[in-house]
Design a protein around this motif. Structure first.
Motif, PDB file in Angstrom:
ATOM      1  N   LYS A 159       0.854  -1.188   0.000  1.00 15.56           N
ATOM      2  CA  LYS A 159       0.000   0.000   0.000  1.00 15.56           C
ATOM      3  C   LYS A 159       0.894   1.244   0.000  1.00 15.56           C
ATOM      4  CE  LYS A 159      -3.669   2.288   2.586  1.00 15.56           C
ATOM      5  NZ  LYS A 159      -4.099   2.503   3.982  1.00 15.56           N
ATOM      6  N   VAL A 160       0.992   1.840  -1.178  1.00 16.43           N
ATOM      7  CA  VAL A 160       1.862   3.009  -1.317  1.00 16.43           C
ATOM      8  C   VAL A 160       1.101   4.262  -0.903  1.00 16.43           C
ATOM      9  CG1 VAL A 160       3.184   4.408  -2.958  1.00 16.43           C
ATOM     10  CG2 VAL A 160       3.170   1.917  -3.181  1.00 16.43           C
ATOM     11  N   GLU A 161       1.658   4.994   0.046  1.00 18.03           N
ATOM     12  CA  GLU A 161       0.994   6.222   0.519  1.00 18.03           C
ATOM     13  C   GLU A 161       1.165   7.330  -0.510  1.00 18.03           C
ATOM     14  OE1 GLU A 161      -0.933   6.212   3.033  1.00 18.03           O
ATOM     15  OE2 GLU A 161      -0.332   4.194   3.658  1.00 18.03           O
ATOM     16  N   PRO A 162       0.135   8.146  -0.671  1.00 12.42           N
ATOM     17  CA  PRO A 162       0.232   9.238  -1.641  1.00 12.42           C
ATOM     18  C   PRO A 162       1.164  10.352  -1.185  1.00 12.42           C
ATOM     19  CG  PRO A 162      -1.957   9.179  -0.621  1.00 12.42           C
ATOM     20  CD  PRO A 162      -1.184   8.045  -0.059  1.00 12.42           C
ATOM     21  N   ASP A 163       1.698  11.033  -2.185  1.00  9.07           N
ATOM     22  CA  ASP A 163       2.442  12.265  -1.962  1.00  9.07           C
ATOM     23  C   ASP A 163       3.633  12.146  -1.012  1.00  9.07           C
ATOM     24  OD1 ASP A 163       2.711  14.836  -2.853  1.00  9.07           O
ATOM     25  OD2 ASP A 163       1.702  15.694  -1.114  1.00  9.07           O
TER      26      ASP A 163
END
Length: 502
Positions: A159-163
């Motif tokens: 799960k890649v976190e945004p920004d």
RNA sequence: GGUCCGUUCGUCUAGGGGUUAGGACACGUCCCUUUCACGGAUGAAACACGGGUUCGAUUCCCGUACGGACUACCA
């Protein structure tokens, strides 16, 4: 903390020569730092598994002298070192990552995703698309539980976190920055329960206390995922340092060196012969081509690295002490087989005669020659300065083992005169009783004899050479005569006269 | 296409704000050698391009071009 590095090939076929170089750099670094060099087999892709590949890798490393301190076939306290034997470990950590909120279950099948890619060419499973896909972030808790309990196949995704900016300090390239919006939600655990490379390599490197990851440049883009994983697991403070090696390129044209280039350019691109199941899956190796492993090591070491200065020839000890990651080039290096040949020639010249004799003995035997160790030593002495590959000793110098197959008739015709036959008969009588039958004496005596016959050495010596070897190329004539012995020398002279005296 | 990486003789490379840009392979010539090689000498051969910064850029910065890698439930 002491240095620990690993070479982590996957057993999908013959070990590419670029892989050997990666192993070499890891090895040199470990030795120099007084650290450990480990071999880990990355066999998490059950579909691409090739029987025999693991043994091939191990044999290759042994041949070039890069002996791991730990690993498959070498023992060690951090095992097992084969990833398929660590399956349960990865599952545990994958679920742990889900609980930490850095990964999630995804139920979309490969077919689902393929269909999406058909519709939209650049479809990517990422922070922007996951909300419209089937996963534990979009499913309700009861739906999720129901699927899990029903045994519905799933994968675990990062799960890649945004920004977020992901900064990598590469030892060769400096700082490389990725933005998380460009990083996709990679599969970590596959539906068959096996981890992907990304998950397995992070867990193993952590558990095996790897301090430096030295690998090919093709891994640079996915290093962003790897950094995220270290952070997700809470291992950021012990994350290894990265060094991404430049690629090895084709001798001519564009692109990286491939196994097909071997056949295309008539040179090996693998350390050892590889014999696969099909005719197309067979490739020649440096070892069988007649390379000395030390020469291969020296050649490979300098293909993408140089310590500075003008030195070209380095013993393994010198390589170890001179090695530094900072001096690795950033750009890809073309595979220059001519240079490889030169190194081999140099190493053959510098090798002990006994060592070379030992190496060519089996080559002579496969040709059906049974010769003494002493004779082999003479062959080495005669041929050492004029061969490039080990088999050249036998092939180029075949006339030392058997009688001349073919005479250089052109030169014979040029030099043959009316009284050559008589002269040779007289010379044979002369040689029959000359003592000692030894090179310097032979040379002086024969030259004197020839002069007394009123002939120039230049008119006779070439013929003498052709009588013994058939060719104008080769070792000094009288050295050859001594190696052949008096009897054989006389026999060949007789044969020569018989052949041309018509 | 997008992201990232790179670019000194044909090739592997050294070097680094002011150098005759060094070495090695391959290539040419000569020497040694009554062969071939080895060895020695010597020659030709490079900072991708355009802008900056600077007294001065091949070297630092930015673009462009070109090359490469990645973009799979492969590694």
């Amino acid at each position: 903390m002491s240095v620990r590095v690993r070479f982590a090939p996957s057993p999908t076929g013959a070990l590419h020569i670029g892989g050997v170089r990666t192993a070499l750099y890891n090895y040199l670094f470990a030795r120099q730092q007084g650290g450990k060099f480990l071999l880990r087999i990355e066999d998490t892709d059950q579909n691409r598994f090739v029987p025999g590949a693991e043994d091939y890798i191990i044999e290759s490393l042994k041949w070039v002298g890069l002996i791991p301190d730990e690993g498959v076939g070498f023992g060690g306290d951090y095992g097992p070192y084969r990833q398929s034997d660590r399956k349960a470990i990865y599952q545990k950590y994958a679920l742990d990552l889900v609980e930490r909120g850095h990964a999630y279950y995804a139920f979309d099948t490969p077919e689902d995703l393929e269909a999406l890619r058909q519709k939209e060419a650049n479809f990517t499973y990422n922070q922007f698309t996951r909300s419209s896909l089937v996963n534990s972030l979009t499913l309700s808790e009861s739906e999720l539980r129901a699927r899990l309990e029903a045994g519905t196949p799933y994968v675990v995704r990062l799960k890649v976190e945004p920004d977020v900016e992901i900064r990598i300090r590469d030892l060769i390239r400096g700082e490389v920055v990725f933005h998380s919006s460009e990083v996709d939600d990679k599969v970590l655990l596959k539906a068959d329960g096996m981890p992907t490379y990304h998950l397995a390599n992070i867990i193993d490197d952590h558990l095996m206390e790897i301090t430096h990851v030295i690998r090919g440049e093709e891994w640079l883009p996915s290093t962003a995922h790897h950094v995220l994983l270290y952070q997700g697991f809470g291992w950021a403070d012990t994350m290894p340092q990265f060094a991404h090696l430049p690629l090895i390129l084709k001798p001519v044209g564009n692109g990286k060196l491939s196994k097909r280039d071997g056949a295309k350019f008539g040179m090996p691109v693998f350390p050892l012969d590889w014999v696969g199941a099909t005719e197309e899956d067979r490739f020649p190796g440096f070892r069988e081509a007649g390379f000395l492993p030390q020469a291969v090591v020296n050649f490979l070491a300098l293909l993408g690295w140089h310590p500075g200065g003008d030195q070209e020839l380095f013993s393994i000890e010198e390589l170890i002490s001179a090695f530094s990651i900072e001096h690795i080039s950033k750009s890809g290096a073309r595979f220059d087989f001519e240079k490889a040949k030169w190194f081999n020639q140099k190493y053959i010249q510098a090798s002990a005669p006994e060592y070379l004799a030992g190496l060519i003995k089996p080559l002579a035997e496969t040709k059906g020659y049974s010769v003494s160790a002493a004779f082999l030593l003479q062959v080495v002495a005669l041929m050492k300065e004029r061969v490039t590959f080990l088999p050249d000793f036998i092939e180029q110098g075949y006339y030392l083992f058997e009688r001349v197959r073919e005479y250089d008739t052109e030169t014979v015709q040029k030099k043959w005169t009316a009284n050559t036959a008589v002269l040779f008969s007289d010379m044979m009588r002369f040689l029959e009783q000359i003592e000692p039958f030894e090179a310097t004496n032979l040379e002086a005596s024969v030259k004197q004899f020839v002069q007394e016959q009123g002939v120039k050495p230049g008119d006779v010596l070439p013929l003498l050479r052709i009588a013994l070897a058939g060719t104008m190329k080769g070792p000094a004539v009288f050295d050859m005569a001594v190696a052949l012995g008096r009897e054989e020398t006389l026999a060949r002279l007789q044969l020569f006269v018989n052949t041309f005296n018509r």
